[in-house]
Design an enzyme around this catalytic site. Structure first.
Site, PDB file in Angstrom:
ATOM      1  CD  GLU A 178      -1.883   0.902   3.322  1.00  0.00           C
ATOM      2  OE1 GLU A 178      -2.832   0.112   3.363  1.00  0.00           O
ATOM      3  OE2 GLU A 178      -1.588   1.626   4.279  1.00  0.00           O
ATOM      4  N   PRO A 209      -0.703   8.741  -0.805  1.00  0.00           N
ATOM      5  CG  PRO A 209      -2.869   9.448  -1.313  1.00  0.00           C
ATOM      6  CD  PRO A 209      -2.075   8.672  -0.301  1.00  0.00           C
ATOM      7  CG  HIS A 269      -7.355   2.350   1.094  1.00  0.00           C
ATOM      8  ND1 HIS A 269      -6.579   2.151   2.214  1.00  0.00           N
ATOM      9  CD2 HIS A 269      -7.086   1.306   0.260  1.00  0.00           C
ATOM     10  CE1 HIS A 269      -5.867   1.044   2.058  1.00  0.00           C
ATOM     11  NE2 HIS A 269      -6.144   0.522   0.876  1.00  0.00           N
ATOM     12  NE  ARG A 306     -14.938   4.548  12.233  1.00  0.00           N
ATOM     13  CZ  ARG A 306     -14.728   4.467  13.533  1.00  0.00           C
ATOM     14  NH1 ARG A 306     -15.703   4.068  14.339  1.00  0.00           N
ATOM     15  NH2 ARG A 306     -13.542   4.750  14.049  1.00  0.00           N
ATOM     16  CG  HIS A 321     -11.707  -0.838  15.466  1.00  0.00           C
ATOM     17  ND1 HIS A 321     -12.529   0.063  16.094  1.00  0.00           N
ATOM     18  CD2 HIS A 321     -10.954  -0.116  14.584  1.00  0.00           C
ATOM     19  CE1 HIS A 321     -12.310   1.275  15.605  1.00  0.00           C
ATOM     20  NE2 HIS A 321     -11.360   1.199  14.686  1.00  0.00           N
ATOM     21  CB  ALA A 346     -14.354  -3.820  18.905  1.00  0.00           C
ATOM     22  CG  ASP A 394     -13.664  -5.647  15.832  1.00  0.00           C
ATOM     23  OD1 ASP A 394     -14.456  -4.789  15.376  1.00  0.00           O
ATOM     24  OD2 ASP A 394     -12.446  -5.615  15.611  1.00  0.00           O
ATOM     25  CE  LYS A 405     -15.631  -4.341   8.556  1.00  0.00           C
ATOM     26  NZ  LYS A 405     -14.474  -3.454   8.783  1.00  0.00           N
ATOM     27  CD  GLN A 419      -4.200  -1.818  11.878  1.00  0.00           C
ATOM     28  OE1 GLN A 419      -3.280  -1.729  11.059  1.00  0.00           O
ATOM     29  NE2 GLN A 419      -5.067  -0.845  12.092  1.00  0.00           N
TER      30      GLN A 419
HETATM   31  P1  FAD Z   1     -15.871  -0.296  10.850  1.00  0.00           P
HETATM   32  O1  FAD Z   1     -15.882  -1.628  10.237  1.00  0.00           O
HETATM   33  O2  FAD Z   1     -17.045   0.595  10.601  1.00  0.00           O
HETATM   34  O3  FAD Z   1     -15.674  -0.499  12.420  1.00  0.00           O
HETATM   35  C1  FAD Z   1     -15.379   0.601  13.265  1.00  0.00           C
HETATM   36  C2  FAD Z   1     -15.787   0.271  14.694  1.00  0.00           C
HETATM   37  O4  FAD Z   1     -17.207   0.240  14.797  1.00  0.00           O
HETATM   38  C3  FAD Z   1     -15.311  -1.104  15.160  1.00  0.00           C
HETATM   39  O5  FAD Z   1     -14.998  -1.010  16.527  1.00  0.00           O
HETATM   40  C4  FAD Z   1     -16.527  -2.004  14.958  1.00  0.00           C
HETATM   41  O6  FAD Z   1     -16.526  -3.099  15.843  1.00  0.00           O
HETATM   42  C5  FAD Z   1     -17.654  -1.030  15.260  1.00  0.00           C
HETATM   43  N1  FAD Z   1     -18.895  -1.296  14.539  1.00  0.00           N
HETATM   44  C6  FAD Z   1     -19.045  -1.630  13.241  1.00  0.00           C
HETATM   45  N2  FAD Z   1     -20.346  -1.739  12.918  1.00  0.00           N
HETATM   46  C7  FAD Z   1     -21.047  -1.436  14.037  1.00  0.00           C
HETATM   47  C8  FAD Z   1     -22.428  -1.347  14.363  1.00  0.00           C
HETATM   48  N3  FAD Z   1     -23.377  -1.604  13.440  1.00  0.00           N
HETATM   49  N4  FAD Z   1     -22.787  -0.998  15.625  1.00  0.00           N
HETATM   50  C9  FAD Z   1     -21.840  -0.735  16.570  1.00  0.00           C
HETATM   51  N5  FAD Z   1     -20.510  -0.820  16.336  1.00  0.00           N
HETATM   52  C10 FAD Z   1     -20.117  -1.152  15.073  1.00  0.00           C
HETATM   53  N6  FAD Z   1      -7.845   4.778   7.575  1.00  0.00           N
HETATM   54  C11 FAD Z   1      -7.819   5.860   6.768  1.00  0.00           C
HETATM   55  O7  FAD Z   1      -8.155   6.962   7.204  1.00  0.00           O
HETATM   56  N7  FAD Z   1      -7.384   5.744   5.472  1.00  0.00           N
HETATM   57  C12 FAD Z   1      -7.003   4.570   4.930  1.00  0.00           C
HETATM   58  O8  FAD Z   1      -6.641   4.517   3.759  1.00  0.00           O
HETATM   59  C13 FAD Z   1      -7.028   3.415   5.765  1.00  0.00           C
HETATM   60  N8  FAD Z   1      -6.655   2.188   5.289  1.00  0.00           N
HETATM   61  C14 FAD Z   1      -6.743   1.098   6.099  1.00  0.00           C
HETATM   62  C15 FAD Z   1      -6.410  -0.162   5.580  1.00  0.00           C
HETATM   63  C16 FAD Z   1      -6.479  -1.290   6.386  1.00  0.00           C
HETATM   64  C17 FAD Z   1      -6.114  -2.631   5.813  1.00  0.00           C
HETATM   65  C18 FAD Z   1      -6.858  -1.167   7.742  1.00  0.00           C
HETATM   66  C19 FAD Z   1      -6.893  -2.388   8.636  1.00  0.00           C
HETATM   67  C20 FAD Z   1      -7.199   0.063   8.262  1.00  0.00           C
HETATM   68  C21 FAD Z   1      -7.161   1.213   7.454  1.00  0.00           C
HETATM   69  N9  FAD Z   1      -7.522   2.464   7.926  1.00  0.00           N
HETATM   70  C22 FAD Z   1      -7.467   3.564   7.107  1.00  0.00           C
HETATM   71  C23 FAD Z   1      -7.910   2.638   9.325  1.00  0.00           C
HETATM   72  C24 FAD Z   1      -9.434   2.539   9.554  1.00  0.00           C
HETATM   73  O9  FAD Z   1     -10.097   3.592   8.885  1.00  0.00           O
HETATM   74  C25 FAD Z   1      -9.673   2.620  11.058  1.00  0.00           C
HETATM   75  O10 FAD Z   1      -9.150   1.488  11.693  1.00  0.00           O
HETATM   76  C26 FAD Z   1     -11.088   2.917  11.503  1.00  0.00           C
HETATM   77  O11 FAD Z   1     -11.052   3.283  12.882  1.00  0.00           O
HETATM   78  C27 FAD Z   1     -12.058   1.748  11.379  1.00  0.00           C
HETATM   79  O12 FAD Z   1     -12.344   1.479  10.093  1.00  0.00           O
HETATM   80  P2  FAD Z   1     -13.228   0.179   9.685  1.00  0.00           P
HETATM   81  O13 FAD Z   1     -13.444   0.265   8.241  1.00  0.00           O
HETATM   82  O14 FAD Z   1     -12.644  -1.038  10.261  1.00  0.00           O
HETATM   83  O15 FAD Z   1     -14.597   0.552  10.467  1.00  0.00           O
END
Ligand code: FAD
Length: 318
Positions: free
Chosen positions: A19, A22, A95, A125, A184, A187, A193, A200, A211
């Site tokens: 990865e 930018p 992303h 997210r 996470h 979580a 989690d 998803k 992660q």
């Molecule tokens: P989610 O899947 O939405 O989860 C976030 C939290 O909410 C978790 O604790 C989950 O358990 C909880 N949750 C989910 N659904 C619900 C629900 N319905 N009710 C209650 N709780 C819920 N960040 C960036 O800014 N830019 C990037 O390019 C980027 N790339 C990444 C690439 C990878 C491979 C990884 C692992 C992370 C990356 N991140 C990036 C970081 C990521 O944005 C953060 O870790 C963020 O805090 C969570 O994103 P997520 O998509 O896992 O969120």
């Protein structure tokens, strides 16, 4: 081509990917290319490009006052993906974030990706802005990545926002999502989690990238727990070579991950960051070898924009 098709076509052979971030606004894209160039010999079938959300910047007005402006410091993810795809003839994965984007803006971005021939997107997210304690959905945006996955999946079915269109042409995005072997940070438990991860996948995610982790046992346990809970998409391990001594505090604090004692000891012995970087490379090589032997579908490296250490690792494995 879709990430999942690359995995299928590899017939069990582990693939290499990485990865990139930018460049900062105002910088040239050449430095990014300079970092990608040495990694192309390891034949990555796809390259991810991260997105960072908007942030506050403070401009000195010269009268003792500061002007607060909001800006995106590293814009251009989709354009960079198109540029990389064109230059290297490789698939790219932009992303896509909930944070900082309304659903409408996300739709425009996805339409751009589709027109540009980008077949994969990573749905995330994003984190809270630096002044916020918790993540808050952007006005008109999504709260969770699962909802973003749902929007992308809708587009794949020709369903646009507001149902204003009868689309005869559908996108066909392959959708990646994030998974957390050590859960996470927000979580309440790993089990909860995992339930969220399953949501998803049920919303349409085709694969998971994890992660970073430094103890492979965490990944193996996570993959097993995910399978036991009914998640059957590929789970790609994310690997980050430690690069500076400060990572000892920073990585656990930001990502809520543990570092193994032996690794901590080795890093603490180093009296400069060049030595730390070497320890990071050696650790990542050992991690990667074990993951390769265990048949991980892809080894995905977090470069943080600098590729010399990834090159040193990949040269021993691919
Ligand atoms: P989610 O899947 O939405 O989860 C976030 C939290 O909410 C978790 O604790 C989950 O358990 C909880 N949750 C989910 N659904 C619900 C629900 N319905 N009710 C209650 N709780 C819920 N960040 C960036 O800014 N830019 C990037 O390019 C980027 N790339 C990444 C690439 C990878 C491979 C990884 C692992 C992370 C990356 N991140 C990036 C970081 C990521 O944005 C953060 O870790 C963020 O805090 C969570 O994103 P997520 O998509 O896992 O969120």
């Amino acid at each position: 081509m879709k990430v999942t098709d690359h995995i299928k076509n590899a017939n069990g052979k582990t693939l290499f990917s990485f990865e990139m971030i930018p460049p900062k606004k105002g910088n040239n894209i050449q430095e990014l290319y300079n970092n990608i160039d040495p990694l192309m010999e390891f034949k990555p079938p796809f390259i991810d490009v991260t997105t960072s959300r908007e942030q506050y910047v403070y401009i000195d007005k010269g009268n003792g006052l500061l002007d607060r402006k909001i800006t995106r410091m590293r814009p251009g993810t989709v354009g960079i993906c198109a540029a990389i795809k064109h230059k290297y003839d490789v698939d790219t994965v932009p992303h896509v974030l909930c944070g900082g984007f309304s659903k409408e803006e996300t739709e425009y971005l996805l339409v751009d990706c589709h027109y540009l021939g980008i077949d994969n997107v990573m749905a995330l997210r994003g984190d809270a802005m630096s002044h916020q304690k918790y993540f808050e959905a952007t006005n008109g945006g999504h709260q969770y990545a699962s909802q973003l996955v749902g929007q992308i999946q809708n587009l794949n079915c020709g369903k646009y926002l507001h149902d204003v269109l009868e689309a005869d042409h559908k996108s066909d995005f392959c959708i990646g999502v994030a998974g957390y072997p050590e859960k996470h940070i927000e979580a309440p438990s790993l089990q909860t989690d995992l339930k969220r991860l399953k949501e998803k996948v049920e919303a349409g995610a085709d694969y998971v990238v994890t992660q970073m982790f430094f103890d492979n046992a965490k990944y193996f346990e996570f993959v097993k727990a995910a399978k036991d809970s009914g998640i059957h998409v590929p789970i790609i391990p994310g690997i980050k070579p430690i690069a500076v001594k400060r990572h000892l505090q920073l990585l656990p604090q930001v990502f809520k991950i543990d570092l193994p004692e032996i690794l901590i000891d080795e890093i603490e012995k180093c009296d400069n960051n060049a030595k730390v970087r070497q320890v990071g490379i050696e650790w990542a090589i050992q991690q990667s070898k074990e993951l390769l032997d265990a048949g991980a579908p892809v080894l995905h490296y977090y470069s943080m924009g600098k590729s010399d250490n990834i090159e040193a690792i990949a040269s021993k494995l691919f």
